[in-house]
Design an enzyme around this catalytic site. Structure first.
Site, mmCIF file in Angstrom:
data_model
loop_
_atom_site.group_PDB
_atom_site.id
_atom_site.type_symbol
_atom_site.label_atom_id
_atom_site.label_comp_id
_atom_site.label_asym_id
_atom_site.label_seq_id
_atom_site.Cartn_x
_atom_site.Cartn_y
_atom_site.Cartn_z
ATOM 1 N N MET A 1 0.842 -1.190 0.000
ATOM 2 C CA MET A 1 0.000 0.000 0.000
ATOM 3 C C MET A 1 0.883 1.248 0.000
ATOM 4 O O MET A 1 2.029 1.196 -0.416
ATOM 5 C CB MET A 1 -0.950 -0.018 1.196
ATOM 6 C CG MET A 1 -1.904 -1.192 1.170
ATOM 7 S SD MET A 1 -2.995 -1.202 -0.286
ATOM 8 C CE MET A 1 -3.767 -2.797 -0.105
ATOM 9 N N CYS A 2 0.406 2.353 0.531
ATOM 10 C CA CYS A 2 1.108 3.622 0.439
ATOM 11 C C CYS A 2 1.008 4.356 1.773
ATOM 12 O O CYS A 2 0.349 3.910 2.697
ATOM 13 C CB CYS A 2 0.510 4.498 -0.671
ATOM 14 S SG CYS A 2 0.289 3.659 -2.252
ATOM 15 N N ARG A 3 1.680 5.507 1.858
ATOM 16 C CA ARG A 3 1.593 6.413 3.003
ATOM 17 C C ARG A 3 1.385 7.819 2.473
ATOM 18 O O ARG A 3 1.923 8.166 1.410
ATOM 19 C CB ARG A 3 2.872 6.384 3.838
ATOM 20 C CG ARG A 3 3.318 5.001 4.340
ATOM 21 C CD ARG A 3 2.556 4.553 5.583
ATOM 22 N NE ARG A 3 1.271 3.922 5.228
ATOM 23 C CZ ARG A 3 0.371 3.514 6.114
ATOM 24 N NH1 ARG A 3 0.566 3.707 7.400
ATOM 25 N NH2 ARG A 3 -0.750 2.953 5.700
#
Length: 278
Positions: A1-3
Site C-alpha cells: 500500500m502507500c503512506r
C-alpha cells in the site's frame, strides 16, 4: 500500500513534514510502522498551493524512491505552502511510472489514495466506462486510484465532495459484486480544492488502513507551551496522516472507521461515510 499526509494551516516549508520529524514521510518510505508493506519505494509525489491563496496547484512527482531523490530534498527545503498533499507509493500491481504517482490533479483539485480496488483488472473496464466522456481524455495513468478520482469528479466532486465520493464507492462495490468480488474497496483518501480538504477512511470489509488527524493546535499549545515548532502554528493548522509523524502524547487522534472529515476555516467536520449506488 502507500503512506500519505495532508497539511493545511500556517505556511511552512515542505521539509518540516517530509524530512524533519522522527517518523517523517521520508522515514516511512524506508520503514513504515503501520503500513501493509514496510517499504514504500515505487515513486512519490507532492502537490502544493501558493502562499498567496488558492489557485492551480504545482505537482512534483518521481518514479524512484523518495528517500534517495536529491531534487525532492532541494524542493522541500525551499518551498513554502499553506496547503499541500504528499504521497509515497507502494504499487499494488500497476506500473511504476510518473503518471501513476500521486497526487493526481484536475484543474485546481488534488487527490491521493492509499488502498486498492481488489481485482481491479476485472472491474476496470466497467468502472472506466462510467467516467464522464468529457473527463476521460485527462486520465493519463493506469491506476485504480486515478479512476476513483475521475469517477468522483463525474459524480459531482466539485459541488458536493462527500456525496460524490460516496457515489464513487457505491459504484465500485456494485461493480465488484457483479463480478463476484465481495469486498472490492479499501481506501483512505484526501482531496482538496485549495481551500478545504476532505479526508475519507472506508473499506468494504470494515477494516480500513490506518489514518490519524492532529489534535487542535490550541489544545497542543496548552499541553506543550515550550514547544517552539507548535508555537509557530496557528489554531487553524491541521494535519491528517497515514501514521503519526512523532511520539507526542495527545497529538494524534484516529479517524473513525467508515467516516469522512472536512478541514476548513472555523470548525472542522467529522461525519459518517456511507457508500451510495449512483
Amino acid at each position: 500500500m502507500c503512506r500519505w499526509l495532508a497539511y493545511s494551516g500556517t505556511p511552512i516549508r515542505l521539509e518540516e513534514l517530509l524530512y524533519k520529524p522522527r517518523y517523517s514521510l521520508i522515514d516511512q518510505s524506508m520503514h513504515s510502522r503501520f503500513g501493509v508493506e514496510t517499504t514504500n519505494g515505487d515513486g512519490f509525489g507532492v502537490g502544493w498551493y501558493p502562499v498567496d491563496g488558492p489557485g492551480e496547484p504545482t505537482l512534483f512527482r518521481g518514479v524512484g524512491p523518495a528517500w534517495s531523490d536529491a531534487n525532492l530534498r532541494e524542493l522541500a527545503r525551499s518551498t513554502m505552502s499553506p496547503l499541500f498533499l504528499a504521497h509515497i507509493r507502494a504499487s499494488t500491481g500497476t506500473p511504476v511510472q510518473q503518471t501513476n504517482c500521486h497526487p493526481f490533479r484536475y484543474e485546481h483539485w488534488l487527490w491521493l489514495h492509499n488502498g486498492s480496488i481488489r481485482d481491479f483488472h476485472r472491474l476496470k473496464r466497467d468502472l472506466v466506462l462510467a467516467v464522464d466522456p468529457e473527463l476521460y481524455p485527462f486520465m493519463a495513468g493506469s491506476t485504480d486510484s486515478e479512476v476513483m478520482f475521475y469517477l468522483a469528479l463525474t459524480y459531482g466532486l466539485r459541488d458536493r465532495p462527500v456525496a460524490a465520493v460516496e457515489r464513487m464507492a457505491g459504484l465500485v462495490e456494485s461493480v465488484g459484486r457483479t463480478h463476484g468480488v465481495e469486498q472490492p474497496l479499501q481506501m483512505t483518501v484526501a482531496t482538496t480544492d485549495g481551500d478545504k480538504t476532505w479526508c475519507f477512511r472506508y473499506s468494504s470489509e470494515g477494516h480500513s488502513r490506518s489514518l490519524y488527524y492532529s489534535t487542535a493546535i490550541s489544545a497542543l499549545h496548552q499541553l506543550y507551551p515550550e514547544n517552539e515548532r507548535l508555537r509557530r502554528l496557528s489554531d487553524e493548522t491541521r494535519l491528517v496522516v497515514s501514521e503519526p509523524l512523532a511520539d507526542l502524547e495527545g497529538a494524534w487522534q484516529p479517524v473513525p472507521e467508515s467516516s469522512y472529515g472536512v478541514i476548513q476555516k472555523g470548525d472542522d467536520e467529522l461525519g459518517r461515510f456511507e457508500p451510495a449506488v449512483p
